[in-house]
Scaffold this motif. Sequence first.
Motif, PDB file in Angstrom:
ATOM      1  N   ALA A  37     102.482 -36.553  69.078  1.00 41.95           N
ATOM      2  CA  ALA A  37     103.320 -36.421  70.277  1.00 41.95           C
ATOM      3  C   ALA A  37     102.469 -35.979  71.479  1.00 41.95           C
ATOM      4  N   CYS A  38     101.453 -35.159  71.220  1.00 41.69           N
ATOM      5  CA  CYS A  38     100.569 -34.683  72.292  1.00 41.69           C
ATOM      6  C   CYS A  38      99.748 -35.844  72.868  1.00 41.69           C
ATOM      7  N   PHE A  39      99.329 -36.760  71.976  1.00 40.85           N
ATOM      8  CA  PHE A  39      98.456 -37.855  72.395  1.00 40.85           C
ATOM      9  C   PHE A  39      99.152 -38.813  73.363  1.00 40.85           C
ATOM     10  N   ALA A  40     100.493 -38.801  73.396  1.00 40.66           N
ATOM     11  CA  ALA A  40     101.218 -39.636  74.361  1.00 40.66           C
ATOM     12  C   ALA A  40     100.760 -39.318  75.774  1.00 40.66           C
ATOM     13  N   CYS A  41     100.489 -38.059  76.058  1.00 33.01           N
ATOM     14  CA  CYS A  41      99.981 -37.673  77.387  1.00 33.01           C
ATOM     15  C   CYS A  41      98.464 -37.422  77.368  1.00 33.01           C
ATOM     16  N   HIS A  42      97.975 -36.748  76.317  1.00 28.64           N
ATOM     17  CA  HIS A  42      96.567 -36.311  76.300  1.00 28.64           C
ATOM     18  C   HIS A  42      95.618 -37.399  75.804  1.00 28.64           C
ATOM     19  N   GLY A  43      96.174 -38.594  75.475  1.00 28.45           N
ATOM     20  CA  GLY A  43      95.338 -39.727  75.077  1.00 28.45           C
ATOM     21  C   GLY A  43      95.126 -39.785  73.571  1.00 28.45           C
ATOM     22  N   THR A  75     102.791 -17.286  80.887  1.00 24.83           N
ATOM     23  CA  THR A  75     101.716 -16.652  81.660  1.00 24.83           C
ATOM     24  C   THR A  75     101.008 -17.733  82.470  1.00 24.83           C
ATOM     25  N   ARG A  76     100.773 -18.896  81.840  1.00 22.16           N
ATOM     26  CA  ARG A  76     100.271 -20.072  82.550  1.00 22.16           C
ATOM     27  C   ARG A  76     101.459 -20.985  82.770  1.00 22.16           C
ATOM     28  N   LYS A  77     101.795 -21.192  84.055  1.00 22.52           N
ATOM     29  CA  LYS A  77     103.028 -21.913  84.375  1.00 22.52           C
ATOM     30  C   LYS A  77     102.752 -23.379  84.683  1.00 22.52           C
ATOM     31  N   VAL A  80     105.926 -28.825  82.079  1.00 20.30           N
ATOM     32  CA  VAL A  80     105.932 -29.690  80.896  1.00 20.30           C
ATOM     33  C   VAL A  80     105.333 -28.962  79.695  1.00 20.30           C
ATOM     34  N   MET A  81     104.230 -28.243  79.900  1.00 17.59           N
ATOM     35  CA  MET A  81     103.605 -27.544  78.772  1.00 17.59           C
ATOM     36  C   MET A  81     104.382 -26.287  78.372  1.00 17.59           C
ATOM     37  N   ASN A  82     105.051 -25.636  79.309  1.00 20.00           N
ATOM     38  CA  ASN A  82     105.883 -24.479  78.964  1.00 20.00           C
ATOM     39  C   ASN A  82     106.992 -24.920  78.005  1.00 20.00           C
ATOM     40  N   ARG A 154      89.498 -35.118  88.069  1.00 19.30           N
ATOM     41  CA  ARG A 154      90.610 -34.600  88.888  1.00 19.30           C
ATOM     42  C   ARG A 154      91.263 -33.392  88.246  1.00 19.30           C
ATOM     43  N   TYR A 155      91.279 -33.368  86.909  1.00 19.82           N
ATOM     44  CA  TYR A 155      91.825 -32.195  86.222  1.00 19.82           C
ATOM     45  C   TYR A 155      90.918 -30.970  86.467  1.00 19.82           C
ATOM     46  N   LEU A 156      89.607 -31.166  86.367  1.00 16.25           N
ATOM     47  CA  LEU A 156      88.674 -30.049  86.614  1.00 16.25           C
ATOM     48  C   LEU A 156      88.894 -29.487  88.012  1.00 16.25           C
ATOM     49  N   LEU A 157      89.019 -30.392  89.002  1.00 14.91           N
ATOM     50  CA  LEU A 157      89.216 -29.948  90.381  1.00 14.91           C
ATOM     51  C   LEU A 157      90.542 -29.189  90.511  1.00 14.91           C
ATOM     52  N   LYS A 158      91.596 -29.710  89.876  1.00 13.03           N
ATOM     53  CA  LYS A 158      92.894 -29.028  89.917  1.00 13.03           C
ATOM     54  C   LYS A 158      92.788 -27.629  89.300  1.00 13.03           C
ATOM     55  N   ALA A 159      92.108 -27.532  88.149  1.00 13.62           N
ATOM     56  CA  ALA A 159      91.975 -26.242  87.459  1.00 13.62           C
ATOM     57  C   ALA A 159      91.239 -25.240  88.363  1.00 13.62           C
TER      58      ALA A 159
HETATM   59  C1  HEC Z   1     104.453 -35.059  78.879  1.00 15.42           C
HETATM   60  C2  HEC Z   1     103.011 -34.935  78.853  1.00 15.42           C
HETATM   61  C3  HEC Z   1     102.383 -33.906  77.904  1.00 15.42           C
HETATM   62  C4  HEC Z   1     102.617 -33.749  76.547  1.00 15.42           C
HETATM   63  C5  HEC Z   1     103.565 -34.548  75.642  1.00 15.42           C
HETATM   64  C6  HEC Z   1     101.708 -32.687  76.111  1.00 15.42           C
HETATM   65  N1  HEC Z   1     100.967 -32.216  77.162  1.00 15.42           N
HETATM   66 FE1  HEC Z   1      99.596 -30.705  77.096  1.00 15.42          FE
HETATM   67  N2  HEC Z   1      99.280 -30.872  79.117  1.00 15.42           N
HETATM   68  C7  HEC Z   1      99.894 -31.803  79.934  1.00 15.42           C
HETATM   69  C8  HEC Z   1      99.401 -31.634  81.290  1.00 15.42           C
HETATM   70  C9  HEC Z   1      99.809 -32.464  82.503  1.00 15.42           C
HETATM   71  C10 HEC Z   1      98.470 -30.562  81.251  1.00 15.42           C
HETATM   72  C11 HEC Z   1      97.670 -29.999  82.435  1.00 15.42           C
HETATM   73  C12 HEC Z   1      98.353 -28.771  82.986  1.00 15.42           C
HETATM   74  C13 HEC Z   1      97.755 -28.311  84.298  1.00 15.42           C
HETATM   75  O1  HEC Z   1      97.782 -29.089  85.257  1.00 15.42           O
HETATM   76  O2  HEC Z   1      97.237 -27.193  84.355  1.00 15.42           O
HETATM   77  C14 HEC Z   1      98.419 -30.112  79.864  1.00 15.42           C
HETATM   78  C15 HEC Z   1      97.612 -29.067  79.415  1.00 15.42           C
HETATM   79  C16 HEC Z   1      97.451 -28.724  78.079  1.00 15.42           C
HETATM   80  C17 HEC Z   1      96.499 -27.750  77.577  1.00 15.42           C
HETATM   81  C18 HEC Z   1      95.495 -26.960  78.413  1.00 15.42           C
HETATM   82  C19 HEC Z   1      94.156 -27.663  78.328  1.00 15.42           C
HETATM   83  C20 HEC Z   1      93.108 -27.149  79.259  1.00 15.42           C
HETATM   84  O3  HEC Z   1      92.005 -27.726  79.262  1.00 15.42           O
HETATM   85  O4  HEC Z   1      93.346 -26.191  80.000  1.00 15.42           O
HETATM   86  C21 HEC Z   1      96.639 -27.700  76.220  1.00 15.42           C
HETATM   87  C22 HEC Z   1      95.854 -26.836  75.244  1.00 15.42           C
HETATM   88  C23 HEC Z   1      97.666 -28.650  75.863  1.00 15.42           C
HETATM   89  N3  HEC Z   1      98.152 -29.259  77.015  1.00 15.42           N
HETATM   90  C24 HEC Z   1      98.075 -28.907  74.569  1.00 15.42           C
HETATM   91  C25 HEC Z   1      99.109 -29.793  74.223  1.00 15.42           C
HETATM   92  C26 HEC Z   1      99.585 -29.969  72.873  1.00 15.42           C
HETATM   93  C27 HEC Z   1      99.019 -29.256  71.654  1.00 15.42           C
HETATM   94  C28 HEC Z   1     100.604 -30.884  72.935  1.00 15.42           C
HETATM   95  C29 HEC Z   1     101.481 -31.388  71.795  1.00 15.42           C
HETATM   96  C30 HEC Z   1     102.122 -30.379  70.972  1.00 15.42           C
HETATM   97  C31 HEC Z   1     100.731 -31.289  74.330  1.00 15.42           C
HETATM   98  N4  HEC Z   1      99.805 -30.595  75.078  1.00 15.42           N
HETATM   99  C32 HEC Z   1     101.638 -32.230  74.798  1.00 15.42           C
HETATM  100  C33 HEC Z   1     100.818 -32.763  79.549  1.00 15.42           C
HETATM  101  C34 HEC Z   1     101.351 -32.926  78.272  1.00 15.42           C
END
Ligand code: HEC
Length: 199
Positions: A37-43, A75-77, A80-82, A154-159
């Motif tokens: 499910a994570c890979f849908a966004c994170h590749g 703590t980190r807002k 989508v990730m919250n 772009r993510y590095l710059l945003k961070a």
């Molecule tokens: C709908 C899209 C989406 C999904 C699904 C998603 N993520 Fe994310 N995730 C993001 C985005 C966008 C960010 C960048 C947040 C920011 O801009 O700081 C992020 C950031 C993160 C980070 C911080 C990485 C860093 O380098 O700081 C972690 C860890 C992470 N996600 C883990 C997960 C895991 C584990 C899952 C699955 C359980 C997941 N994500 C599912 C969109 C998603």
Amino acid sequence: MSVRRTLAWAGIAAAALAAAGASSAEDLAAAKEKARACFACHGEGGISRAPETPSLAGQPDNFIQWQLVYFRSQTRKVEVMNAIASALSDADIRGLGAYLSSLPPPQPPGEPDDRPELTRAGAELARRNHCASCHTERFVGQGAIARLANQQERYLLKALRDFKSGVRRGGGVAAMPDAVYPLGDDDLRALAHYLARFR
Ligand code: HEC
Ligand code: HEC
């Protein structure tokens, strides 16, 4: 709850995670399933193709666990990730940390560097600001400190901008706010460009 107390609680939660040590084989198998499910966004394989979504593959185990705890405690807002982290148990977080950190990390981009002067400026800024003293010589990260090499630019710059503006809060120690404090936006751009292309 005050920010200070929230940070203290996040610290306790993460310390408990670390103390629990390596995840079991079942945790790891469950994490592999969950990570789809994570890979849908994170590749696929945790290698991002979206400019503002970070690659997760090869990030240090502890870094991933801490960030998920920070997301879960808000703590980190990042909305989508919250939401996603609020549904994760401690065992899920341990398993995801172990699994994602074991995946092969992203590689430098294939296409030639379009702005070599920016890369040189970034390298010089990284040297002068001792980024490698925490992130390691090859920028692969360690412990709770992020891997930076070949992350999405772009993510590095945003961070970096989020640390600079105070939007991003993480570890109780203000390592990153201190690191970016003396830097201007052009510096942040150069650092992101350099680190995304690191060889
Ligand atoms: C709908 C899209 C989406 C999904 C699904 C998603 N993520 Fe994310 N995730 C993001 C985005 C966008 C960010 C960048 C947040 C920011 O801009 O700081 C992020 C950031 C993160 C980070 C911080 C990485 C860093 O380098 O700081 C972690 C860890 C992470 N996600 C883990 C997960 C895991 C584990 C899952 C699955 C359980 C997941 N994500 C599912 C969109 C998603
Ligand atoms: C004193 C140690 C220290 C130094 C020096 C340091 N960092 Fe960091 N960095 C950290 C820690 C710890 C984190 C994780 C922060 C968190 O948990 O919120 C981090 C996170 C980051 C992130 C976010 C990565 C991600 O995937 O979310 C970036 C980008 C970054 N650092 C870049 C830099 C740059 C560029 C420099 C030099 C100008 C630098 N750092 C210097 C400790 C350090």
